[in-house]
Design a protein around this motif. Sequence first.
Motif, PDB file in Angstrom:
ATOM      1  N   MET A 149      79.401  99.515 119.066  1.00  8.05           N
ATOM      2  CA  MET A 149      78.629  98.450 118.465  1.00  8.05           C
ATOM      3  C   MET A 149      77.343  99.046 117.915  1.00  8.05           C
ATOM      4  SD  MET A 149      77.033  94.979 120.119  1.00  8.05           S
ATOM      5  CE  MET A 149      75.977  95.790 121.269  1.00  8.05           C
ATOM      6  N   TYR A 150      76.963  98.607 116.720  1.00  6.81           N
ATOM      7  CA  TYR A 150      75.744  99.057 116.066  1.00  6.81           C
ATOM      8  C   TYR A 150      74.896  97.840 115.704  1.00  6.81           C
ATOM      9  CZ  TYR A 150      78.517 103.260 115.563  1.00  6.81           C
ATOM     10  OH  TYR A 150      79.293 104.352 115.818  1.00  6.81           O
ATOM     11  N   VAL A 151      73.597  97.979 115.891  1.00 10.68           N
ATOM     12  CA  VAL A 151      72.638  96.943 115.512  1.00 10.68           C
ATOM     13  C   VAL A 151      71.668  97.583 114.533  1.00 10.68           C
ATOM     14  CG1 VAL A 151      70.847  95.351 116.293  1.00 10.68           C
ATOM     15  CG2 VAL A 151      72.808  95.835 117.763  1.00 10.68           C
ATOM     16  N   GLY A 152      71.505  96.952 113.384  1.00  5.97           N
ATOM     17  CA  GLY A 152      70.577  97.452 112.378  1.00  5.97           C
ATOM     18  C   GLY A 152      69.517  96.416 112.082  1.00  5.97           C
ATOM     19  N   THR A 153      68.291  96.886 111.901  1.00  4.35           N
ATOM     20  CA  THR A 153      67.204  95.984 111.534  1.00  4.35           C
ATOM     21  C   THR A 153      66.431  96.554 110.358  1.00  4.35           C
ATOM     22  OG1 THR A 153      65.626  96.981 113.069  1.00  4.35           O
ATOM     23  CG2 THR A 153      66.926  95.136 113.903  1.00  4.35           C
ATOM     24  N   LEU A 154      65.895  95.652 109.565  1.00  2.00           N
ATOM     25  CA  LEU A 154      64.981  95.995 108.480  1.00  2.00           C
ATOM     26  C   LEU A 154      63.725  95.166 108.658  1.00  2.00           C
ATOM     27  CD1 LEU A 154      67.327  95.826 105.349  1.00  2.00           C
ATOM     28  CD2 LEU A 154      66.398  97.890 106.389  1.00  2.00           C
ATOM     29  N   SER A 155      62.592  95.759 108.357  1.00  2.00           N
ATOM     30  CA  SER A 155      61.331  95.038 108.344  1.00  2.00           C
ATOM     31  C   SER A 155      60.675  95.291 106.998  1.00  2.00           C
ATOM     32  CB  SER A 155      60.434  95.536 109.476  1.00  2.00           C
ATOM     33  OG  SER A 155      59.203  94.877 109.448  1.00  2.00           O
ATOM     34  N   PHE A 156      60.524  94.225 106.207  1.00  2.00           N
ATOM     35  CA  PHE A 156      59.932  94.319 104.878  1.00  2.00           C
ATOM     36  C   PHE A 156      58.475  93.893 104.932  1.00  2.00           C
ATOM     37  CE2 PHE A 156      64.409  93.173 104.003  1.00  2.00           C
ATOM     38  CZ  PHE A 156      64.778  94.277 103.260  1.00  2.00           C
ATOM     39  N   ASP A 157      57.579  94.713 104.419  1.00  2.00           N
ATOM     40  CA  ASP A 157      56.172  94.353 104.258  1.00  2.00           C
ATOM     41  C   ASP A 157      55.973  94.029 102.784  1.00  2.00           C
ATOM     42  OD1 ASP A 157      53.451  93.954 104.523  1.00  2.00           O
ATOM     43  OD2 ASP A 157      52.971  96.077 104.796  1.00  2.00           O
ATOM     44  N   LEU A 158      55.623  92.779 102.503  1.00  2.00           N
ATOM     45  CA  LEU A 158      55.556  92.309 101.129  1.00  2.00           C
ATOM     46  C   LEU A 158      54.144  91.901 100.747  1.00  2.00           C
ATOM     47  CD1 LEU A 158      58.665  89.941 101.167  1.00  2.00           C
ATOM     48  CD2 LEU A 158      58.583  92.326 100.435  1.00  2.00           C
ATOM     49  N   LEU A 159      53.776  92.204  99.515  1.00  2.00           N
ATOM     50  CA  LEU A 159      52.555  91.700  98.906  1.00  2.00           C
ATOM     51  C   LEU A 159      52.988  90.667  97.887  1.00  2.00           C
ATOM     52  CD1 LEU A 159      49.468  91.856  98.502  1.00  2.00           C
ATOM     53  CD2 LEU A 159      49.905  93.612  96.768  1.00  2.00           C
ATOM     54  N   LEU A 160      52.474  89.461  98.027  1.00  2.00           N
ATOM     55  CA  LEU A 160      52.850  88.372  97.128  1.00  2.00           C
ATOM     56  C   LEU A 160      51.894  88.351  95.949  1.00  2.00           C
ATOM     57  CD1 LEU A 160      53.495  85.708  99.872  1.00  2.00           C
ATOM     58  CD2 LEU A 160      55.090  87.359  98.920  1.00  2.00           C
ATOM     59  N   GLY A 161      52.399  87.936  94.808  1.00  2.00           N
ATOM     60  CA  GLY A 161      51.608  87.928  93.580  1.00  2.00           C
ATOM     61  C   GLY A 161      50.482  86.915  93.595  1.00  2.00           C
ATOM     62  N   ASP A 162      50.421  86.084  92.598  1.00  2.00           N
ATOM     63  CA  ASP A 162      49.346  85.121  92.389  1.00  2.00           C
ATOM     64  C   ASP A 162      49.533  83.914  93.305  1.00  2.00           C
ATOM     65  OD1 ASP A 162      47.071  84.079  91.218  1.00  2.00           O
ATOM     66  OD2 ASP A 162      48.194  83.094  89.621  1.00  2.00           O
ATOM     67  N   VAL A 163      49.237  84.092  94.585  1.00  2.00           N
ATOM     68  CA  VAL A 163      49.422  83.052  95.592  1.00  2.00           C
ATOM     69  C   VAL A 163      48.054  82.698  96.169  1.00  2.00           C
ATOM     70  CG1 VAL A 163      50.458  82.537  97.837  1.00  2.00           C
ATOM     71  CG2 VAL A 163      51.740  83.839  96.148  1.00  2.00           C
ATOM     72  N   HIS A 164      47.747  81.405  96.216  1.00  2.00           N
ATOM     73  CA  HIS A 164      46.425  80.971  96.670  1.00  2.00           C
ATOM     74  C   HIS A 164      46.460  80.072  97.894  1.00  2.00           C
ATOM     75  CE1 HIS A 164      44.765  82.763  93.084  1.00  2.00           C
ATOM     76  NE2 HIS A 164      45.667  82.123  92.372  1.00  2.00           N
ATOM     77  N   SER A 165      47.651  79.808  98.426  1.00  2.00           N
ATOM     78  CA  SER A 165      47.741  78.943  99.607  1.00  2.00           C
ATOM     79  C   SER A 165      48.984  79.302 100.398  1.00  2.00           C
ATOM     80  CB  SER A 165      47.812  77.470  99.192  1.00  2.00           C
ATOM     81  OG  SER A 165      49.051  77.179  98.570  1.00  2.00           O
ATOM     82  N   LEU A 166      49.013  78.850 101.645  1.00  2.00           N
ATOM     83  CA  LEU A 166      50.195  79.073 102.480  1.00  2.00           C
ATOM     84  C   LEU A 166      51.393  78.297 101.954  1.00  2.00           C
ATOM     85  CD1 LEU A 166      48.560  79.075 106.027  1.00  2.00           C
ATOM     86  CD2 LEU A 166      49.352  81.030 104.690  1.00  2.00           C
ATOM     87  N   LYS A 167      51.143  77.159 101.322  1.00  2.00           N
ATOM     88  CA  LYS A 167      52.231  76.372 100.734  1.00  2.00           C
ATOM     89  C   LYS A 167      52.893  77.146  99.592  1.00  2.00           C
ATOM     90  CE  LYS A 167      53.213  71.802  98.906  1.00  2.00           C
ATOM     91  NZ  LYS A 167      52.637  70.497  98.564  1.00  2.00           N
ATOM     92  N   GLU A 168      52.105  77.773  98.746  1.00  2.00           N
ATOM     93  CA  GLU A 168      52.659  78.600  97.665  1.00  2.00           C
ATOM     94  C   GLU A 168      53.422  79.790  98.247  1.00  2.00           C
ATOM     95  OE1 GLU A 168      50.139  79.622  94.229  1.00  2.00           O
ATOM     96  OE2 GLU A 168      48.705  78.195  95.069  1.00  2.00           O
TER      97      GLU A 168
END
Length: 97
Positions: free
Chosen positions: A1-20
Motif C-alpha cells: 500500500m502506498y500513500v501519496g500527499t501533495l501540499s500546494f502553496d498558492l499566491l492568489l491574484g487580485d483578491v481583496h477578501s476571504l469571500k473572493e
Amino acid sequence: MYVGTLSFDLLLGDVHSLKEKRSLVKPIVAELQRKFAVSVAEVGGQNLHRRAEIGVAMVSGDLGHLNGVLDRCERLVAARPEVELLSVRRRLHTDED
C-alpha cells in the motif's frame, strides 16, 4: 500500500477578501476531487486572503499509478491562470513506514 500527499502553496491574484478567495479556491478543490478521485482540502492560510495551502492525499496499491495521478494533480493546479504556484511538496509513504 502506498500513500501519496501533495501540499500546494498558492499566491492568489487580485483578491481583496476571504469571500473572493473562497470563490477561487473552492473550484480548484472541487475539480481535483472530481477529476482524480483524491481527497482534497484547504489546509493552511485560511485567514490570509491572498495565500492558500491546498492538501491532496491518495492511497493506491500501485506506486506508478499513484505518481501518475499526483503528477496530473500538480499540472492541473499549475495551469490555473488565477493562481501562482509558489511551491509543491510531495510525500510518499508505504505501509512499512
